[in-house]
Design a protein around this motif. Structure first.
Motif, PDB file in Angstrom:
ATOM      1  N   ALA A   1      16.514  40.660  50.548  1.00  0.00           N
ATOM      2  CA  ALA A   1      17.188  39.689  51.406  1.00  0.00           C
ATOM      3  C   ALA A   1      16.339  38.472  51.728  1.00  0.00           C
ATOM      4  O   ALA A   1      16.831  37.513  52.329  1.00  0.00           O
ATOM      5  N   ALA A   2      15.064  38.486  51.330  1.00  0.00           N
ATOM      6  CA  ALA A   2      14.138  37.438  51.757  1.00  0.00           C
ATOM      7  C   ALA A   2      14.232  36.160  50.934  1.00  0.00           C
ATOM      8  O   ALA A   2      13.837  35.094  51.400  1.00  0.00           O
ATOM      9  N   GLY A   3      14.728  36.243  49.705  1.00  0.00           N
ATOM     10  CA  GLY A   3      14.797  35.052  48.866  1.00  0.00           C
ATOM     11  C   GLY A   3      13.420  34.542  48.497  1.00  0.00           C
ATOM     12  O   GLY A   3      13.067  33.403  48.817  1.00  0.00           O
ATOM     13  N   LEU A   4      12.637  35.364  47.831  1.00  0.00           N
ATOM     14  CA  LEU A   4      11.232  35.027  47.562  1.00  0.00           C
ATOM     15  C   LEU A   4      11.107  34.090  46.360  1.00  0.00           C
ATOM     16  O   LEU A   4      10.855  34.522  45.241  1.00  0.00           O
ATOM     17  N   VAL A   5      11.261  32.815  46.614  1.00  0.00           N
ATOM     18  CA  VAL A   5      11.077  31.795  45.589  1.00  0.00           C
ATOM     19  C   VAL A   5      10.013  30.831  46.088  1.00  0.00           C
ATOM     20  O   VAL A   5      10.152  30.225  47.154  1.00  0.00           O
ATOM     21  N   ALA A   6       8.941  30.681  45.319  1.00  0.00           N
ATOM     22  CA  ALA A   6       7.883  29.752  45.723  1.00  0.00           C
ATOM     23  C   ALA A   6       8.405  28.329  45.673  1.00  0.00           C
ATOM     24  O   ALA A   6       9.062  27.926  44.724  1.00  0.00           O
TER      25      ALA A   6
ATOM     26  N   SER B   1       9.679  27.455  39.315  1.00  0.00           N
ATOM     27  CA  SER B   1      10.854  27.656  38.490  1.00  0.00           C
ATOM     28  C   SER B   1      10.733  28.927  37.663  1.00  0.00           C
ATOM     29  O   SER B   1      11.623  29.250  36.900  1.00  0.00           O
ATOM     30  N   ASP B   2       9.659  29.655  37.782  1.00  0.00           N
ATOM     31  CA  ASP B   2       9.409  30.843  36.993  1.00  0.00           C
ATOM     32  C   ASP B   2       9.821  32.075  37.776  1.00  0.00           C
ATOM     33  O   ASP B   2       9.231  32.404  38.794  1.00  0.00           O
ATOM     34  N   GLY B   3      10.859  32.780  37.298  1.00  0.00           N
ATOM     35  CA  GLY B   3      11.342  33.943  38.015  1.00  0.00           C
ATOM     36  C   GLY B   3      10.292  35.022  38.151  1.00  0.00           C
ATOM     37  O   GLY B   3      10.195  35.701  39.151  1.00  0.00           O
TER      38      GLY B   3
ATOM     39  N   SER C   1       7.848  34.298  41.097  1.00  0.00           N
ATOM     40  CA  SER C   1       8.360  34.460  42.453  1.00  0.00           C
ATOM     41  C   SER C   1       8.726  35.904  42.769  1.00  0.00           C
ATOM     42  O   SER C   1       8.854  36.265  43.918  1.00  0.00           O
ATOM     43  N   SER C   2       8.920  36.753  41.739  1.00  0.00           N
ATOM     44  CA  SER C   2       9.321  38.135  41.998  1.00  0.00           C
ATOM     45  C   SER C   2       8.122  39.057  42.219  1.00  0.00           C
ATOM     46  O   SER C   2       8.279  40.179  42.673  1.00  0.00           O
ATOM     47  N   ALA C   3       6.927  38.599  41.904  1.00  0.00           N
ATOM     48  CA  ALA C   3       5.744  39.437  42.105  1.00  0.00           C
ATOM     49  C   ALA C   3       5.420  39.547  43.588  1.00  0.00           C
ATOM     50  O   ALA C   3       5.556  38.586  44.334  1.00  0.00           O
TER      51      ALA C   3
ATOM     52  N   HIS D   1       5.822  34.916  52.293  1.00  0.00           N
ATOM     53  CA  HIS D   1       6.379  34.319  51.082  1.00  0.00           C
ATOM     54  C   HIS D   1       5.275  33.824  50.148  1.00  0.00           C
ATOM     55  O   HIS D   1       4.129  33.595  50.572  1.00  0.00           O
ATOM     56  N   PRO D   2       5.594  33.658  48.854  1.00  0.00           N
ATOM     57  CA  PRO D   2       4.597  33.155  47.905  1.00  0.00           C
ATOM     58  C   PRO D   2       4.076  31.787  48.328  1.00  0.00           C
ATOM     59  O   PRO D   2       4.761  31.027  49.018  1.00  0.00           O
ATOM     60  N   VAL D   3       2.876  31.487  47.893  1.00  0.00           N
ATOM     61  CA  VAL D   3       2.284  30.184  48.183  1.00  0.00           C
ATOM     62  C   VAL D   3       3.118  29.091  47.511  1.00  0.00           C
ATOM     63  O   VAL D   3       3.507  29.218  46.360  1.00  0.00           O
ATOM     64  N   ALA D   4       3.386  28.026  48.257  1.00  0.00           N
ATOM     65  CA  ALA D   4       4.129  26.903  47.693  1.00  0.00           C
ATOM     66  C   ALA D   4       3.281  26.221  46.623  1.00  0.00           C
ATOM     67  O   ALA D   4       2.081  26.022  46.786  1.00  0.00           O
TER      68      ALA D   4
END
Length: 316
Positions: free
Chosen positions: A150-155, A159-161, A164-166, A259-262
């Motif tokens: 539910a968090a929507g983990l996209v850096a 653009s690399d799935g 962002s999924s790691a 969340h991942p680093v921007a």
């Protein structure tokens, strides 16, 4: 254990028998069973069948497990329950190993979720496997994957799935302030998403420690799958204020994901710097893979950069 609404599980028990009864359940096996993290309906049919089938149910808390079993309509006398918790796991594991050697089927459940994930169960599974006996996992609910979904983990800018999924599972950070601050500082260098767990009496202290991470986003999952479930995403710096705005927010059990680093759209200066160093010694694919893991930059972007660098070198 809580449920959104009272329910009868009679039909579920019948369905469990129909769906899972014909499968093979070997004797002398430890069945590691995932159980709901809140909503009792989040139990699998195979779990219901195994909990009725096994000779013994080893569990983190016999009273808690007995209450859960009764809610499902499963009648298990206290003699068929065996306490295996963090304080006696090593010793109790030998009892389990001995009973498995006699051909018994034994299930293990923690108080909620998947055993061995910040819950007892890992030492038990290790002891059983070391004795040459089988451990059979039955997947179930987990606050870790529940919140991630539910968090929507996209850096930001990524653009690399795959990038962002790691994620990294850190579980509970140290309770002592100094050790916790050191752990948070270490997490600040981790570009991937990080999943944390916390208890209500320590959540505000954790929030203050995480606030030092500034604008990095954090998704908080409170009372996941339960009646008062709440999921919110805020900047790390705003986390203490978010909790103080409503005292009810400090109640319950918590999962949090950092969340991942921007990263910038071109892969980031750090990503390209690391990539150039690696390309001097490694093939393109290997250099790109390592640069993405080290810098957190999107792999697709780094691959395009690597081709540009190599083509430029060849043209020169």
């Amino acid at each position: 254990m809580a449920s959104l609404a009272p329910a009868s599980f009679g039909a579920a028990l019948a369905a469990a028998h129909d769906a899972a009864g014909a499968q093979h359940y070997p004797q002398g096996t430890l069945y590691v069973v995932g159980t709901p993290i809140g909503n009792l309906a989040d139990i699998t049919l195979r779990a219901l069948h195994v909990l009725q089938l096994v000779d013994v149910i080893a569990c983190e808390d016999t009273r808690h497990t007995q209450s859960m079993l009764r809610a499902y309509g499963i009648d298990r006398p206290g003699a068929r329950l065996l306490a295996v918790h963090q304080h006696n796991e090593a010793e109790a594991a030998q009892t389990v190993v001995a009973r498995l050697a006699q051909g018994e089927r034994i299930a293990y459940v923690s108080d909620a979720g998947t055993p061995g994930v910040s819950d007892p169960g890992a030492r038990l599974a290790a002891a059983v496997r070391a004795a040459g006996q089988r451990v059979l996992p039955l997947p179930g609910a987990s606050s870790v994957t529940t919140l991630i979904s539910a968090a929507g983990l996209v850096a930001d800018g990524g653009s690399d799935g795959n990038a962002s999924s790691a994620f990294v599972f850190a579980g509970f950070l140290p309770s002592k302030a100094g050790e916790r601050d050191t752990a948070v500082q270490a997490l600040s260098q981790e570009p991937r998403a990080v999943v944390l767990l916390e208890a209500p009496h320590r959540i505000e202290s954790l929030a203050r420690a995480l606030a030092t991470l500034g604008e990095r986003r954090i998704t908080v999952g409170r009372e996941l799958t339960k009646q008062f479930e709440e999921i919110a995403t805020v900047a790390a710096s705003a986390l203490p204020e978010w909790f103080s705005a409503d005292r009810d927010r400090t109640r319950g059990e918590f999962a949090l994901v950092l969340h991942p680093v921007a990263v910038s759209g071109d892969g980031g200066a750090e990503g390209e710097r690391v990539l150039r160093l690696l390309l001097a010694e490694l093939p393109v694919k290997t250099a790109v893979k390592l640069a993405a893991e080290i810098s957190g930059a999107p792999r697709n972007t780094l691959y395009e950069t690597a081709l540009r660098i190599r083509n430029g070198a060849e043209e020169a």
